[in-house]
Design an enzyme around this catalytic site. Structure first.
Site, PDB file in Angstrom:
ATOM      1  N   THR A  62       1.387  39.397  26.244  1.00 29.22           N
ATOM      2  CA  THR A  62       0.708  38.620  27.264  1.00 29.22           C
ATOM      3  C   THR A  62       0.147  37.344  26.642  1.00 29.22           C
ATOM      4  O   THR A  62      -0.032  37.261  25.412  1.00 29.22           O
ATOM      5  CB  THR A  62      -0.438  39.441  27.902  1.00 29.22           C
ATOM      6  OG1 THR A  62      -0.953  38.738  29.036  1.00 29.22           O
ATOM      7  CG2 THR A  62      -1.550  39.699  26.905  1.00 29.22           C
ATOM      8  N   GLU A  63      -0.084  36.328  27.475  1.00 30.32           N
ATOM      9  CA  GLU A  63      -0.653  35.055  27.021  1.00 30.32           C
ATOM     10  C   GLU A  63       0.183  34.384  25.947  1.00 30.32           C
ATOM     11  O   GLU A  63      -0.340  33.889  24.944  1.00 30.32           O
ATOM     12  CB  GLU A  63      -2.095  35.253  26.516  1.00 30.32           C
ATOM     13  CG  GLU A  63      -3.052  35.817  27.556  1.00 30.32           C
ATOM     14  CD  GLU A  63      -3.229  34.907  28.770  1.00 30.32           C
ATOM     15  OE1 GLU A  63      -3.164  33.680  28.596  1.00 30.32           O
ATOM     16  OE2 GLU A  63      -3.399  35.438  29.892  1.00 30.32           O
ATOM     17  N   GLY A  88       2.748  32.151  27.100  1.00 32.12           N
ATOM     18  CA  GLY A  88       3.377  31.013  27.756  1.00 32.12           C
ATOM     19  C   GLY A  88       4.597  31.359  28.572  1.00 32.12           C
ATOM     20  O   GLY A  88       5.468  30.504  28.779  1.00 32.12           O
ATOM     21  N   LYS A  89       4.667  32.576  29.054  1.00 30.11           N
ATOM     22  CA  LYS A  89       5.831  33.005  29.838  1.00 30.11           C
ATOM     23  C   LYS A  89       6.005  32.155  31.112  1.00 30.11           C
ATOM     24  O   LYS A  89       7.090  31.666  31.404  1.00 30.11           O
ATOM     25  CB  LYS A  89       5.660  34.481  30.188  1.00 30.11           C
ATOM     26  CG  LYS A  89       6.859  35.143  30.826  1.00 30.11           C
ATOM     27  CD  LYS A  89       6.699  36.649  30.839  1.00 30.11           C
ATOM     28  CE  LYS A  89       5.555  37.140  31.712  1.00 30.11           C
ATOM     29  NZ  LYS A  89       4.224  37.128  31.087  1.00 30.11           N
ATOM     30  N   THR A  90       4.916  31.972  31.849  1.00 34.14           N
ATOM     31  CA  THR A  90       4.979  31.156  33.064  1.00 34.14           C
ATOM     32  C   THR A  90       5.266  29.701  32.727  1.00 34.14           C
ATOM     33  O   THR A  90       6.038  29.030  33.433  1.00 34.14           O
ATOM     34  CB  THR A  90       3.656  31.245  33.839  1.00 34.14           C
ATOM     35  OG1 THR A  90       3.429  32.601  34.232  1.00 34.14           O
ATOM     36  CG2 THR A  90       3.691  30.371  35.079  1.00 34.14           C
ATOM     37  N   LYS A 100       7.084  35.363  41.165  1.00 35.18           N
ATOM     38  CA  LYS A 100       6.208  36.241  40.386  1.00 35.18           C
ATOM     39  C   LYS A 100       5.711  37.282  41.381  1.00 35.18           C
ATOM     40  O   LYS A 100       4.606  37.156  41.940  1.00 35.18           O
ATOM     41  CB  LYS A 100       5.049  35.471  39.764  1.00 35.18           C
ATOM     42  CG  LYS A 100       4.257  36.307  38.758  1.00 35.18           C
ATOM     43  CD  LYS A 100       3.168  35.484  38.098  1.00 35.18           C
ATOM     44  CE  LYS A 100       2.376  36.318  37.102  1.00 35.18           C
ATOM     45  NZ  LYS A 100       3.138  36.640  35.887  1.00 35.18           N
ATOM     46  N   SER A 136      -2.005  39.841  38.852  1.00 34.59           N
ATOM     47  CA  SER A 136      -3.448  40.075  38.882  1.00 34.59           C
ATOM     48  C   SER A 136      -4.127  38.780  38.441  1.00 34.59           C
ATOM     49  O   SER A 136      -3.477  37.761  38.251  1.00 34.59           O
ATOM     50  CB  SER A 136      -3.831  41.260  38.001  1.00 34.59           C
ATOM     51  OG  SER A 136      -3.304  41.099  36.701  1.00 34.59           O
ATOM     52  N   ASP A 152      -0.466  31.304  37.860  1.00 35.25           N
ATOM     53  CA  ASP A 152       0.921  31.315  37.388  1.00 35.25           C
ATOM     54  C   ASP A 152       1.900  31.142  38.547  1.00 35.25           C
ATOM     55  O   ASP A 152       2.877  30.393  38.452  1.00 35.25           O
ATOM     56  CB  ASP A 152       1.217  32.629  36.655  1.00 35.25           C
ATOM     57  CG  ASP A 152       0.489  32.736  35.326  1.00 35.25           C
ATOM     58  OD1 ASP A 152      -0.044  31.709  34.855  1.00 35.25           O
ATOM     59  OD2 ASP A 152       0.449  33.841  34.775  1.00 35.25           O
ATOM     60  N   GLU A 186       9.728  36.386  37.302  1.00 33.11           N
ATOM     61  CA  GLU A 186       8.837  36.583  36.154  1.00 33.11           C
ATOM     62  C   GLU A 186       8.096  37.906  36.264  1.00 33.11           C
ATOM     63  O   GLU A 186       7.538  38.239  37.318  1.00 33.11           O
ATOM     64  CB  GLU A 186       7.823  35.443  36.062  1.00 33.11           C
ATOM     65  CG  GLU A 186       6.943  35.547  34.837  1.00 33.11           C
ATOM     66  CD  GLU A 186       5.818  34.537  34.837  1.00 33.11           C
ATOM     67  OE1 GLU A 186       4.791  34.819  34.179  1.00 33.11           O
ATOM     68  OE2 GLU A 186       5.950  33.485  35.490  1.00 33.11           O
ATOM     69  N   GLY A 187       8.071  38.650  35.161  1.00 37.11           N
ATOM     70  CA  GLY A 187       7.307  39.876  35.105  1.00 37.11           C
ATOM     71  C   GLY A 187       5.850  39.581  34.786  1.00 37.11           C
ATOM     72  O   GLY A 187       5.359  38.466  35.005  1.00 37.11           O
ATOM     73  N   ALA A 188       5.153  40.569  34.269  1.00 39.18           N
ATOM     74  CA  ALA A 188       3.759  40.396  33.840  1.00 39.18           C
ATOM     75  C   ALA A 188       3.618  40.987  32.450  1.00 39.18           C
ATOM     76  O   ALA A 188       4.094  42.093  32.192  1.00 39.18           O
ATOM     77  CB  ALA A 188       2.805  41.081  34.817  1.00 39.18           C
ATOM     78  N   GLY A 189       2.970  40.233  31.544  1.00 38.57           N
ATOM     79  CA  GLY A 189       2.831  40.727  30.186  1.00 38.57           C
ATOM     80  C   GLY A 189       4.183  40.892  29.509  1.00 38.57           C
ATOM     81  O   GLY A 189       5.048  40.036  29.605  1.00 38.57           O
ATOM     82  N   PRO A 219       7.238  22.635  21.419  1.00 37.12           N
ATOM     83  CA  PRO A 219       6.120  22.402  20.507  1.00 37.12           C
ATOM     84  C   PRO A 219       4.785  22.686  21.181  1.00 37.12           C
ATOM     85  O   PRO A 219       4.691  22.790  22.406  1.00 37.12           O
ATOM     86  CB  PRO A 219       6.261  20.921  20.153  1.00 37.12           C
ATOM     87  CG  PRO A 219       6.916  20.325  21.353  1.00 37.12           C
ATOM     88  CD  PRO A 219       7.874  21.373  21.854  1.00 37.12           C
TER      89      PRO A 219
END
Length: 262
Positions: free
Chosen positions: A30-31, A33-35, A56, A60, A73, A136-139, A225
């Site tokens: 998680t966290e 930068g997937k989104t 998405k 949550s 997101d 997009e999933g979550a985590g 980057p």
């Protein structure tokens, strides 16, 4: 069990709806930068004259605005949809607490089921076909949806290939390799991976990226980057900037209608 090798990684294609390509976006954690990366891929396609849709389905950490409960997101993905898409179609299951979705859903008496979520995604593929559709999933890959099903089961049910977002930080090599192995073991193709810098200065970052390139048996779609907080405050602009560091999966670059100078 499917595995990726030197021949399959050149020929594996994301699932093609009648009018385009669909893929599932997951991350090493998680966290990471997937989104951000999903939005950047959609931006790259949109800026090249292709139609786009980012979903998405479950989120949550939502907040109230004039449209009701929304997720940051999901709003980022919505900003890259061409033509425009309504919020409900992008994020139908949303919860306020900033906790794992299956726990947030349980707290309000909502049942998250792969079959229902997959039906929604298929409905969007049919009613709003696009050149590029990202789910997009979550985590990470094994984040639960309920006591028996994970987000990985959603990708499996939909038969979608996977784009893996690798957050470049300590531990990312192990996380990336284990996630890739799990995806392959689940029988899904890898559309590619993206390396996303999470900090301005990461010790031995070049060595880490070289190791990832050598050990991840999948196409690299780009290396983004680190961008400072000011750059990320405008999510649409940030995604468009990041888009210049990416390649679209499986032939979409060559299908561009109009290339915008970068």
């Amino acid at each position: 069990m499917k595995t990726a090798d030197s021949s399959s990684r050149d020929t594996a294609l994301p699932a093609r709806a009648e009018h385009g390509i669909s893929a599932f976006v997951t991350g090493t954690d998680t966290e990471i930068g997937k989104t951000f990366i999903a939005s950047a891929l959609l931006a790259r396609a949109r800026l090249r004259g292709l139609t786009t849709l980012g979903l998405k389905p479950v989120a949550s950490d939502c907040f109230e605005n004039h449209d009701g409960l929304v997720n940051a997101d999901a709003l980022s993905l919505q900003a890259q949809c061409e033509p425009e898409a309504d919020y409900e179609s992008i994020n139908p299951w949303r919860f306020a607490p900033a906790i794992a979705p299956h726990i947030a859903a349980r707290q309000v008496g909502v049942s998250l089921e792969v079959a229902k979520i997959a039906a929604h995604v298929r409905g969007q593929q049919t009613s709003a076909p696009r050149d590029l559709l990202l789910v997009e999933g979550a985590g990470g890959w094994r984040v639960p949806l309920n006591d028996d099903e994970d987000f990985s089961d959603l990708a499996i049910e939909l038969g979608l290939p996977v784009i893996l977002v690798v957050g470049l930080r300590l531990g990312c090599i192990n996380h990336a390799r284990l996630t890739l192995e799990a995806i392959e073991r689940d029988g899904l193709e890898i559309a590619g991976y993206v390396i996303n810098h999470l900090e301005a200065d990461i010790e031995v970052s070049e060595d880490n990226m070289a190791t990832l390139s050598r050990t991840l048996r999948a196409p690299c779609l780009g290396v983004v980057p680190w961008m400072c907080d000011e750059d990320l405050s405008n999510t649409r602009h940030a995604a468009e900037r990041a888009a210049s560091y990416l390649q679209l999966p499986c032939g979409l670059e060559s299908r561009s209608v109009h290339v915008v100078p970068e």
